[in-house]
Design an enzyme around this catalytic site. Structure first.
Site, PDB file in Angstrom:
ATOM      1  CG  HIS A  19      -1.753   1.162   1.430  1.00 29.38           C
ATOM      2  ND1 HIS A  19      -3.076   1.185   1.069  1.00 29.38           N
ATOM      3  CD2 HIS A  19      -1.483   2.393   1.952  1.00 29.38           C
ATOM      4  CE1 HIS A  19      -3.596   2.370   1.348  1.00 29.38           C
ATOM      5  NE2 HIS A  19      -2.651   3.116   1.895  1.00 29.38           N
ATOM      6  CD  GLU A  20       2.028   3.619   3.653  1.00 25.12           C
ATOM      7  OE1 GLU A  20       2.476   4.695   3.213  1.00 25.12           O
ATOM      8  OE2 GLU A  20       0.911   3.524   4.201  1.00 25.12           O
ATOM      9  CG  HIS A  23       0.469   6.181  -0.361  1.00 26.93           C
ATOM     10  ND1 HIS A  23      -0.659   6.715  -0.946  1.00 26.93           N
ATOM     11  CD2 HIS A  23       0.033   5.482   0.723  1.00 26.93           C
ATOM     12  CE1 HIS A  23      -1.723   6.360  -0.247  1.00 26.93           C
ATOM     13  NE2 HIS A  23      -1.331   5.602   0.765  1.00 26.93           N
TER      14      HIS A  23
END
Length: 329
Positions: A19-20, A23
């Site tokens: 998920h990171e 980003h």
């Protein structure tokens, strides 16, 4: 329990880290400076800087991770930033480099900021698509489409289906597993009508017509149960034989696979127990598979009277079952 907890935390860590990464990658693509990418939280154990000035770190608490992007507070003269973030900023901006204010998160247009924020969930969705596609492409084990004895007066019973029947096709569409059988019938229940079921029974292929009631809302009941269809638990396996029992005297031993009792082919545990209980004092022919060899035994269940006065038969065996599985990709 411990294995479950460890698996949960490892899975959570992978999901959050990916998920990171979403980003991070979109932030870099949008021109935002990333000060730190950390796998885990808390005290930093290992770190290194890349050529873009991002600090890559492994931290003490392995529960996911986080991304630290350059923001306006980091650029304010009075702001207090950590030594690692200061080191990252100076590493990325040597003397004479462009003004870093344009590389902060807040300085980006709304669409870019939206893309950066949305990238994490989007990457988790893509990861799920990739993992599920990979599992189904490589293949996985699913229960074989072998039927349990249908309930009395159900559409399955009226169609002539029996316990132990193996469904191989529905309306000439090949069926390999119970989930495929269930999905195929659920799709057809929306319109009702009938379905041609091709089964294997005793080495021969037979065709049966199953009447399908129109089902407006499948969530209100179990459609398969209403049809009288259930998944067979697999041929009963003798786990142990009671000393001195009729089963031991007949010659049954542990690990015998019961494949036929009387006229019932491929019985499940429930139907086998019921047949034994209903035939107290009556001889039953049991066919078993013992290490690949087919053997037949005559077992006469001994009568046993319950507290309510009912007499049932007992054979003196403890049963288990392994659900037959098939590789599906």
């Amino acid at each position: 329990m411990l294995t479950t907890l460890i698996s949960f935390f490892v899975t959570l860590g992978v999901l959050i880290t990916f998920h990171e990464l979403g980003h991070y990658w979109v932030a870099r693509w949008c021109g935002v400076r990333v000060l730190r990418f950390s796998v885990g939280f808390g005290r930093v154990l290992i770190k290194r800087f890349d050529r873009n000035g991002t600090e890559w770190a492994i931290s003490a608490i392995p529960l996911g991770g986080y991304v630290k992007m350059l923001d306006q507070d980091d650029l304010a003269p009075s702001s207090k930033i950590s030594s690692s973030e200061h080191s990252a900023a100076t590493h990325a901006n040597p003397p004479g480099s462009p003004d870093p204010r344009g590389s902060s998160f807040q300085s980006q247009p709304v669409l870019k900021r939206f893309a950066i924020v949305a990238a994490g969930p989007v990457f988790n969705l893509l990861l799920a698509v990739f993992l599920y596609a990979s599992i189904n492409f490589v293949g996985n084990k699913e229960p074989e489409a072998v039927l349990a004895p249908p309930t009395a007066n159900s559409p399955a019973a009226m169609a002539g289906l029996k316990g132990g029947d193996k469904v191989v096709a529905i309306n000439q569409t090949a069926i390999a597993s119970w989930p495929q059988l269930r999905w195929n019938l659920l799709q057809r229940l929306a319109d009702g009508g009938e379905a041609e079921i091709t089964i294997e029974r005793g080495g021969a292929q037979l065709h049966r017509t199953l009447q399908l009631p129109t089902l407006a809302d499948p969530s209100q009941a179990d459609p398969m149960r209403d049809l009288g269809l259930g998944l067979a638990s697999g041929p009963p396996i003798v786990r142990s034989v009671v000393e001195g029992s009729v089963a031991q005297r007949a010659g049954l031993i542990s690990r015998d696979l019961i494949i036929c009792v009387g006229e019932t082919n491929r019985p499940d545990i429930g139907s086998l127990v019921q047949i034994i209980q209903n035939n107290a004092g009556k001889p039953l022919e049991l066919e078993v598979d013992r290490n690949g060899e087919k053997l037949k035994f005559i077992v006469t269940p001994s009568p046993h009277t319950l507290e309510n006065g009912q007499t049932i038969g007992r054979a003196g065996i403890q049963l288990g079952a392994d659900i037959p599985m098939v590789e599906v990709s």
